[in-house]
Structure formats: structure tokens, C-alpha cells
Enzyme design. Structure first.
Site, PDB file in Angstrom:
ATOM      1  N   ASP A 282      -4.636   8.309  -0.643  1.00 44.85           N
ATOM      2  CA  ASP A 282      -3.415   7.848  -0.006  1.00 44.85           C
ATOM      3  C   ASP A 282      -3.763   7.543   1.451  1.00 44.85           C
ATOM      4  OD1 ASP A 282       0.028   9.004   0.296  1.00 44.85           O
ATOM      5  OD2 ASP A 282      -1.041   7.249   1.039  1.00 44.85           O
TER       6      ASP A 282
HETATM    7  C1  GLC Z   1       1.407   5.393   2.596  1.00 43.26           C
HETATM    8  C2  GLC Z   1       2.057   6.180   1.464  1.00 43.26           C
HETATM    9  C3  GLC Z   1       1.645   5.706   0.097  1.00 43.26           C
HETATM   10  C4  GLC Z   1       1.372   4.226   0.160  1.00 43.26           C
HETATM   11  C5  GLC Z   1       0.119   4.040   1.006  1.00 43.26           C
HETATM   12  C6  GLC Z   1      -0.224   2.561   1.183  1.00 43.26           C
HETATM   13  O1  GLC Z   1       1.135   6.261   3.643  1.00 43.26           O
HETATM   14  O2  GLC Z   1       1.931   7.579   1.487  1.00 43.26           O
HETATM   15  O3  GLC Z   1       2.680   6.053  -0.819  1.00 43.26           O
HETATM   16  O4  GLC Z   1       1.156   3.702  -1.140  1.00 43.26           O
HETATM   17  O5  GLC Z   1       0.228   4.677   2.268  1.00 43.26           O
HETATM   18  O6  GLC Z   1       0.778   1.931   1.888  1.00 43.26           O
END
Ligand code: GLC
Length: 739
Positions: A282
Site C-alpha cells: 500500500d
Molecule cells: C493509498 C491507500 C490505498 C490506495 C493506494 C494507492 O494510500 O491506502 O488504498 O490504493 O494508496 O492510491
């Protein structure tokens, strides 16, 4: 030759064909892997964001196109558009091995047409509708050159202080699992390789929704029993539905960051569950293990993450500069890297990108697909289904179409932007339908609308009250649009105070005092607290954030052209002090039998245990009567089934849908079991006066749980069956025995 011989031959031919095709992908993956240098392999595990739409803190900003050409990237996120993705893919085709990029984006509730936020969709309890919503989003996304969405978010969430509740399916494991399946199937459609299919990504693995104190990114600490019983099942459902990818989570779980948690990512996901896709971090979660205090530097973080089962590094730039050295130092076996790379390459083959890297980047198709009338129609229908009628005393709703004057008041009455909700894909000059616009498009010439904002969403000025009160006094009915702004709930939007913001409830009080019939529409991304309004205003509709067609959907419901049938997917607390409060709680040794029973009971001195609105609550313009519960047997053995029948009658004057909810309680077990658990539901349409027999089947699956040894199974004993229109509105009960 007999018929069954033909069938056998046909079966063998098909199997050989599928095996051959599968083998061909695995073989082709191996053949590409053999050609790759270690640096090129590591490049496939590296993902950067595009410059636009970055959704997390940017660490640094190297010249990404050079790195793409040098084979240092396997994927990008936040690059969107048929033209834009083609341009970037062309650079990737200049790399030595011409391995195509995968493009990913957070398509959480719609791509070009914005759908209601996922928590709102969950309130529809309409699985086909949610699958269609994901299908439409996938069609539009794929038409824009994007192969992968970072959705569905399947985190169970029992804490409305946590802003990301808006992104999931609420507090219940069964409902959340069914919705996870619907959304994965919607995104992946006929399967990867189909031009309308995009890769789903079940996230955030795991238990991110249990952040201590509801504070985003905070630690998670729970028993393994709770993890397996309540938080993991929606992820398992996503694996079983064929989710192509997973995303790990920012949080630690019992002291170990999810990103390096080999118990989660290797033992459970890739081991026990046999997951063949790949895991993306993430955002910068790999690098964030340094501030977590789990890695001393990004090199150690890279080592821990690859060993922990995180295949692709989104944006932390930990893998690219460190993995080769870690291999040279024999800290990371190259086999781990090969496994991760093969998982990524396999998806690229399945998407058909090796055959044609540009197959999704087609401008004509994009123009045809985006914002189509069909897609907007699906969004309108989903929005209508997502609203929850919390109250309707005196049947103020549905409104008559012959009203002379309607006052439309409140800070969200004319807002378009807030109808997006958080995590929507933003478009310049986008047009969303506000409540006011929806009413204008709906009412006839004989009905006048008078608007007054009354107050801001969160400021404390009451200077607008007088105008709003005057407007209310001049009208036959008052509609108040209250709630929160779209960016008050979402990622990094945790709140200790989830009361209706600002002076909105003071405004509602003043308007109510005029004596006019008042309808409040509450627009928010999370359960809010608005006790005075809930106690005094006769009609309340929870509309969440409903997306592109919000105003048209609200107008259709307000005037009865759509009879609301939504049910709350999360408990609404009376006060933050009750949180976490949820319907499937444990009895305790001193259960409080009612709101007054507090003496030496598990209760509060200053507030009932019961919530303001319960999980599964939601009214209709009509009424339903439940009767005639019949069980095919009062006994069931572990391999058997019990058929449950009941009669449902629409006793009102409107056609309407009802979500019939089946709850079970395992009265005694080797681990305590919740006082009730949702185990099935059916959403049924009944015409006014119509009667239907509703049937359910109880089987072993619905009686099973994780025991002290975390073994999934059943135990003999007594069970209570409850049929309800809400978790706190049980209409029929019976018992049966598992032998
Ligand atoms: C964000 C979120 C995640 C998302 C990723 C890409 O911080 O936690 O859910 O898919 O980064 O945007």
C-alpha cells in the site's frame, strides 16, 4: 461409440486445451524470466505513481520515463487515459525485453461516472446491483487504458471514527464477504484478457479497519481468533472469487507490519489459501517500516518485505536500490524474487499485454464508453438503492407532486462537489447532479422551490438562519440537506467527534420550530451522530454521498418514484463514547437486559448500550408483516440442512422491497459466540398487498466458526434462529439442535 465416450473425449480435449493454454502462460513466464537480468527482475517489482493524482506522500521524483526505458518499472499508478497510457507504454517498449507495464488506479466507486461510495452501495444489500456498478466502472476504466483497480476494499470496520469506513462494506463479516465477491466479479467480468475486464485488488490485507481508537494508520492488536472469525473471511471470499491481486496494509498486526507479515502473506494468503496472484504494497508501506521501528533502513525494509510476501513496491523505492545488493549478500534468495516476478508476469500474460501492450489504450473505445447514458442509468439506480429511510413518522414522505412550494435548505442542498464522496476519480468541469438540481428537474411548473443555505457545513456562523427560517415559513414542506463535506471522511480523515458538524443541528432545530413538515437528508461518508434531529425530526433519509446522479436519485425517492429499501451496513452510535459498538457483540457474564438494567451489569451509567440506529435498520414507504415461520426439522446433523420458510406480506399501499435478514445464535460453544450473527438475507420486491413465501437453507457452513485451535467447524448444540427486518427488529424466532 456410446454417448458418454464422446463426453469423455470432449472433456479430455477441453482439459488438455486449458492445461495447454495455462501451461503455455506458465511456460512463457518461465521463458521470459530466463532472459531477464536480476536488475530487470527487480524492475518488475517496482511501481511509481504518475505525476497527476498522487494519492500519498511523494518521497522523491526521479525521471520516471528514463527508468521505464531502462526496464526499472513494472507498473505505474495514476496514469489514466487511452492516449496517456499508450504514450507511457511506448516508452516501456523501448526497454531491452519490451515487457509491458500494468497501469493501476483507485477506481473505488466508478471511473468517469461516479457511483455512490462503497458504504452507500453496501446499504443497498443488492449484490447484483453492486456487481453491475463494478462492471460499469471496469468497462470505463479498461476503455481508458487502465488494467487494474485498487479495489474492492474489504476491511471490516466497526469504528466510525475511522474515515475509511466510507470505502468498505461496513461491520458485518457475512455481508462484507458477499459484497467482496460481487465487486471482484464485477471488476473482473468474463476474466482477465477480456477487454472489459480489469484486475481487482482485495485490500488492505489485513485488519486495517481495526486501527486502535479509529485513528488511521494506527496499530492493530487483536486475538487470532478475532482475526480469523471477523476480519479474514471477506479476503478469503475475494480469493475464492478469483481476485487477481491483493494490497497489503499500512498497519502493524500484533506488532508485525502487515507488509512484512509472512504469517498473513505467505502462510495464509499464498499458502493455506493458494493465492496465485501478486501482492502490491500500500503506497510506501515498505519504506514506512522504518518509521514503524521495524526496519533500521530501507534496505532492511526491502529484505523484510520480500521475505514477508510483498511482491511489488508501490512508491517507496525500497526494492529498486536494495534488492540486488541483498541478493549479492545472500540475505535474499533470488528464488523469492523470481517467485514475485513470475506472479507479476503471469498477470501481464493473462491481460494479453505481451501480445498487444496497447490493447486497452484505444481512444475511440474510450470516447464511446465513458459517461454513456447506460452507465449514468446504472449509477442512478445504484444511488436510489443506497439510500436508507431512517424515520418517516406521519408519512411526510413520499412528497406530493402537487405541492405549491418547497423550501430547500442547508449547506449541502446545492453542492455538487460533495456528491463525489472521497476516493472518486476527479474530472475537470465535471457535472454532478445536486439535490437542488434534481428537484428542479423533477417538480412540475406548479411547484416553486425556494432555497436558503442557512449555514456552512462546519462554520459556526448563524447569520444565514433568518433567511432559512423565512424560506421555511413560506413553504408547504421543508427539505434540509445536512451532513459533511466529501473530504471529511476518507483516508487520513479520522475524527474523535462524529457529531453533525458546525451549527447544522441548531439550524434544524430552528426550522423544526416553525412547525412546518420537515424532511432531513443526511449526506455523509460515515455514520454521524445527530441525536436531536433523530429524536425530533419526523422524516430522515440517510443519503451518504451518491455520486454523479445524486440529485436525480434523491428526487425520485423524495417523490416516491423509487421506494427506499436500504438497510444500514454499520451501527450508528448515540455517542463516540460507545465506540466500538456493533450488533454481533458477545453476551458477557452480566448482560444488560434493557437500557435501564445497569446495576452490576455490562452497561454504562450515563447512556444505554443500544445504538441510535442498529445494523440492518431501514424503513420503506410501505410496511411488511412477517408470519408463519416453519422449519423443515428441529434437528440437523453436520451434513444435513434445515429448510426455513416464512410468509412476508406487503401490508402497505406502495410496492416495495424488503431485505429479510436471517440471524443465528449458537447458544453454547467452546468459544463464546455472538448474541446474533447475520447468516443470510434476501432482498425481495412485493407489490402492495402481495404475499410471498421466503425460503432459506441452513447448512453446516452457516453454523461453523473458528474454535480455540482456530479450526473451522461446528459443534453440537442448541441454536436460535431469528428472522428480522433489522438486527434489532426481530420478527420471528425459533430454535433447532445440531446433533
Ligand atoms: C493509498 C491507500 C490505498 C490506495 C493506494 C494507492 O494510500 O491506502 O488504498 O490504493 O494508496 O492510491
Amino acid at each position: 461409440m456410446r454417448k458418454h465416450h464422446y463426453a469423455l473425449i470432449l472433456f479430455l480435449l477441453i482439459t488438455q486445451g486449458v492445461v495447454a493454454q495455462r501451461k503455455s502462460i506458465d511456460q512463457r513466464v518461465d521463458s521470459v524470466l530466463k532472459l531477464m537480468t536480476l536488475d530487470e527482475k527487480i524492475g518488475q517489482l517496482n511501481q511509481y505513481t504518475g505525476d497527476r493524482d498522487a494519492t500519498g506522500p511523494i518521497t522523491n521524483n526521479p525521471n520516471k520515463l528514463i527508468e521505464i526505458r531502462d526496464g526499472k518499472l513494472g507498473s505505474m499508478l495514476n496514469v489514466r487515459g487511452a492516449k496517456e497510457t499508450r504514450e507511457v507504454q511506448e516508452v516501456a517498449m523501448q526497454s531491452r525485453l519490451r515487457i509491458p507495464l500494468i497501469f493501476g488506479l483507485d477506481v473505488i466507486h466508478g471511473y468517469r461516472v461516479t457511483f455512490p461510495i462503497p458504504l452507500a452501495e453496501a446499504a443497498s444489500w443488492d449484490l447484483p446491483a453492486m456487481e453491475l456498478a463494478a462492471r460499469v466502472a471496469a468497462r470505463e476504466t479498461a476503455a481508458s487504458g487502465i488494467h487494474w483497480t485498487f479495489a474492492p476494499m474489504v476491511d471490516i470496520a466497526r469504528d466510525p471514527r475511522w474515515g475509511r469506513v466510507m470505502e468498505g462494506a461496513g461491520e458485518d463479516t457475512y455481508l462484507g464477504s458477499q459484497i467482496a465477491i460481487a465487486r471482484v466479479k464485477g471488476f473482473q467480468g468474463k476474466g482477465l484478457g477480456d477487454l472489459d475486464a480489469i484486475m481487482a485488488c482485495a485490500k488492505h490485507f489485513a485488519a486495517y479497519g481495526a486501527a486502535i481508537a479509529g485513528r488511521d494508520y494506527n496499530a492493530v492488536d487483536m486475538s487470532e481468533h478475532t482475526l480469523w472469525e471477523f476480519y479474514l473471511p471477506p479476503f478469503k471470499a475475494a480469493v475464492d472469487a478469483g481476485a487477481a491481486t491483493f494490497m497489503n496494509a499500512f498497519n502493524t498486526l500484533n506488532g508485525i507490519p502487515a507488509t512484512a507479515n509472512s504469517y498473513l502473506q505467505r502462510d495464509i494468503l499464498k499458502g493455506k489459501w493458494g493465492f496465485k496472484g501478486f501482492v502490491v504494497s500500500d503506497w510506501g508501506s515498505i519504506g514506512e517500516m522504518v518509521p514503524h521501528g521495524f526496519a533500521k533502513d530501507k534496505s532492511q525494509a526491502a529484505e523484510q518485505a520480500i521475505k514477508g510476501g510483498s511482491d511489488m513496491d508501490m512508491e517507496s523505492r525500497s526494492y529498486l536500490p536494495n534488492l540486488a545488493k541483498l541478493v549479492a549478500e545472500k540475505k535474499v534468495p533470488v528464488a523469492l524474487i523470481d517467485d514475485a516476478v513470475k506472479r507479476v508476469l503471469r498477470k501481464k500474460f493473462e491481460l494479453g499485454l505481451f501480445e498487444d501492450p496497447y490493447r486497452f489504450s484505444n481512444v475511440e473505445r474510450q470516447e464511446k464508453e465513458l459517461n454513456s447514458a447506460e452507465n449514468k442509468k446504472a449509477a442512478l439506480s445504484m444511488a436510489e438503492k443506497s439510500m436508507v429511510l431512517l424515520k418517516n413518522e406521519g408519512q411526510i414522505l413520499p412528497l406530493s407532486k402537487n405541492l405549491k412550494k418547497i423550501a430547500v435548505i442547508g449547506p449541502l442542498a446545492k453542492s455538487e462537489e460533495d456528491m463525489h464522496g472521497f476516493w472518486s476519480v476527479l474530472w475537470p468541469n465535471d457535472k454532478l447532479i445536486s439535490l437542488y438540481q434534481g428537484l428542479q428537474d423533477k417538480v412540475g411548473k406548479g411547484t416553486e422551490l425556494v432555497y436558503a443555505k442557512g449555514c456552512g457545513i462546519s462554520d459556526t456562523s448563524k447569520t444565514g438562519f433568518a433567511e432559512a427560517i423565512a424560506a421555511a415559513k413560506s413553504a408547504d414542506v421543508v427539505i434540509i440537506a445536512a451532513g459533511e463535506a466529501f473530504d471529511m471522511t476518507g483516508e487520513a480523515k479520522s475524527k474523535t467527534n462524529i457529531h453533525l458538524p458546525g451549527v447544522q443541528e441548531d439550524l434544524i432545530k430552528e426550522i423544526q420550530a416553525t412547525g412546518k413538515p420537515v424532511v432531513v437528508l443526511m449526506m455523509a461518508g460515515r455514520p454521524l451522530i445527530f441525536n436531536w434531529t433523530a429524536d425530533h425530526v419526523p422524516s430522515i433519509l440517510y443519503t451518504w454521498w451518491l455520486g454523479s446522479e445524486a440529485g436525480h436519485a434523491m428526487a425520485n425517492v423524495l417523490f416516491g418514484d423509487y421506494n427506499p429499501a436500504g438497510k444500514l451496513p454499520m451501527t450508528f452510535p448515540r455517542d463516540e463514547g460507545q465506540i466500538p459498538v456493533y450488533y454481533n457483540y458477545y453476551s458477557t457474564g452480566r448482560p444488560s437486559m434493557n437500557d435501564r438494567d445497569t446495576r452490576y451489569r455490562s452497561a454504562y451509567l450515563d447512556m444505554p448500550n443500544s445504538p441510535k440506529f442498529a445494523f440492518g435498520h431501514g424503513l420503506s414507504y410501505t410496511t411488511f408483516a412477517y408470519s408463519n415461520l416453519k422449519l423443515s426439522s428441529k434437528q440437523i446433523n453436520a451434513t444435513g440442512q434445515i429448510k426455513v420458510d416464512l410468509t412476508l406480506k406487503n401490508t402497505g399501499k406502495y410496492d416495495g422491497e424488503e431485505v429479510v435478514q436471517l440471524y443465528l445464535q449458537d447458544k453454547v460453544a467452546s468459544v463464546v459466540r455472538p448474541v446474533k450473527e447475520l447468516k443470510d438475507f434476501q432482498k425481495v420486491m412485493l407489490k402492495a398487498g402481495e404475499t410471498k413465501t421466503i425460503s432459506f437453507t441452513i447448512n453446516k457452513e452457516k453454523l461453523a466458526f473458528f474454535n480455540q485451535q482456530l479450526k473451522w467447524g461446528t459443534e453440537p448444540g442448541d441454536f436460535k434462529l431469528m428472522i428480522g427486518t433489522a438486527s434489532d427488529q426481530i420478527k420471528l424466532e425459533d430454535t433447532f439442535v445440531l446433533n
